[in-house]
Scaffold this motif. Structure first.
Motif, PDB file in Angstrom:
ATOM      1  N   LEU A 195      21.842 -16.967  12.402  1.00 37.89           N
ATOM      2  CA  LEU A 195      21.210 -18.264  12.178  1.00 37.89           C
ATOM      3  C   LEU A 195      19.737 -18.170  12.535  1.00 37.89           C
ATOM      4  CD1 LEU A 195      21.485 -21.324  11.523  1.00 37.89           C
ATOM      5  CD2 LEU A 195      21.783 -21.667  13.991  1.00 37.89           C
ATOM      6  N   GLY A 244      21.984 -24.529  18.176  1.00 43.87           N
ATOM      7  CA  GLY A 244      22.910 -23.619  18.846  1.00 43.87           C
ATOM      8  C   GLY A 244      24.272 -24.279  19.008  1.00 43.87           C
ATOM      9  N   SER A 273      26.166 -23.882  15.616  1.00 43.04           N
ATOM     10  CA  SER A 273      26.463 -22.463  15.426  1.00 43.04           C
ATOM     11  C   SER A 273      27.607 -22.023  16.340  1.00 43.04           C
ATOM     12  CB  SER A 273      25.187 -21.660  15.708  1.00 43.04           C
ATOM     13  OG  SER A 273      25.447 -20.286  15.613  1.00 43.04           O
ATOM     14  N   SER A 278      22.916 -16.196  21.650  1.00 42.13           N
ATOM     15  CA  SER A 278      22.009 -17.267  21.272  1.00 42.13           C
ATOM     16  C   SER A 278      20.648 -16.955  21.889  1.00 42.13           C
ATOM     17  CB  SER A 278      22.535 -18.631  21.745  1.00 42.13           C
ATOM     18  OG  SER A 278      21.990 -19.664  20.936  1.00 42.13           O
ATOM     19  N   ASP A 335      22.120 -16.224  17.006  1.00 41.72           N
ATOM     20  CA  ASP A 335      21.126 -17.265  16.695  1.00 41.72           C
ATOM     21  C   ASP A 335      19.746 -16.745  17.112  1.00 41.72           C
ATOM     22  OD1 ASP A 335      23.415 -19.015  16.473  1.00 41.72           O
ATOM     23  OD2 ASP A 335      23.237 -19.473  18.626  1.00 41.72           O
TER      24      ASP A 335
END
Ligand SMILES: NC(=[NH2+])NCCC[C@H](N)C(=O)O
Ligand SMILES: [Mn+2]
Length: 306
Positions: A95, A103, A106, A228, A272
């Motif tokens: 992402l 986040g 996701s 992330s 991410d």
């Protein structure tokens, strides 16, 4: 089976959750910095799915402790659906944010997928901030300061239910790394919920190697590892292109070691890349550094040792 060799890029061009405008240009800046080419150079099959669509940023003050809640919900639903469908087809989603409120969508999708296939989930949250605020605790109302709390079930109903299960994840599945800016009430809440935080003081004292050994401990064959990566994790000297810089982040070498050790686990299954703000960058240098680090995450190494 999700494979590191099969990646889909998903752009989410918005800054609805942020306190500064510009993160909506992040996906294109990462593309311009050559992410697809860099991954292909690592032998990865890359599909760029283009950008998701969503509401524009109304740029209004908070209402009941949230800024732009409706828009944040719409964007997160789109992100959830896109990430979930990539995982379903066995591809690894990357992402491209967009601010870190995404986040939530996701990781809610990743957790949803893990429930479907019976996998355990470990989330590495690389960030200067804990992003564990609630409407009662937030100093800003900016929802990019709240996604981890929302994932753990603390937030507005429309947001916390996005992955189809409340809470989407448990706090004990998360490891936060690089943290150095936490609001007063947020800090209490982090402790109350027992979130595992490796803050900069810990990294200073113990080193990145030991930190990552702890953060990556007890992964097994059945663990889906999600990263992330908030670009403000990095020291602003090398990564000025973010909306909420905090001095004193990991150095270039520390950040690479962090990425290399994640790669070495062989468990990375979704990613991410968030908060990149080209409006605040210098000649796209932050995007270039992010691409460089993602290459390490995908196994590029300067190591001479066999
Ligand atoms: N993803 C981020 N950059 N988060 C910054 C959050 C800053 C601050 N703690 C807030 O809640 O407003
Ligand atoms: Mn963040």
């Amino acid at each position: 089976m999700t494979s590191l060799r099969n990646v889909s890029l998903i752009g989410a061009p918005t800054d609805v959750g942020a306190g500064a405008r510009g993160a909506g240009m992040g996906p294109e800046a990462i593309r311009v910095a050559g992410l697809r080419e860099a991954l292909r150079g690592r032998g990865v099959d890359v599909l760029d799915r283009g950008n998701l669509a969503g509401p524009s940023n109304p740029w209004l003050p908070p209402v009941d402790g949230y800024r732009h809640l409706d828009e944040v919900v719409a964007w997160n639903r789109a992100v959830h659906d896109a990430v979930y469908s990539e995982l379903k087809t066995g591809r690894m989603p990357i992402l491209l944010g967009g601010d870190h409120c995404l986040g939530l969508g996701s990781i809610a999708a990743v957790a949803h997928h893990c429930r479907d296939v019976g996998k355990k989930l470990r989330v590495l949250w690389l960030d200067a901030h804990a992003d564990f605020n609630t409407s009662a605790l937030t100093p800003s109302g900016n929802i990019h300061g709240m996604p981890v709390a929302c994932l753990c079930g603390f937030g507005p109903q429309e947001l916390i239910e996005i992955g189809g299960h409340v809470p989407a994840i448990q706090a004990k599945w998360v490891r936060q790394i690089g943290i150095r800016s936490v609001d007063e009430g947020e800090r209490r809440f982090v402790h109350e919920q027992d979130l595992e935080v490796f803050d900069m003081r810990f990294i200073d004292e113990m080193g990145m190697r030991h930190t990552m050994e702890l953060a990556l401990a007890t992964l097994d064959d059945n663990t889906h590892l999600h990263v992330s990566f908030d670009v403000d994790f990095l020291d602003p000297v090398m990564a000025p292109g973010v909306g909420t810089t905090v001095p004193g982040g990991p150095t270039y070498r520390e950040a690479h070691l962090c990425m290399e050790m994640i790669h070495d686990t062989g468990r990375l299954a979704s990613l991410d890349v968030m908060e990149l703000n080209p409006a605040l960058d210098e000649r796209n240098k932050t995007a270039l550094v992010a691409v460089d680090l993602i290459e390490s995450l995908f196994g590029k190494s300067t190591l001479m040792r066999k």
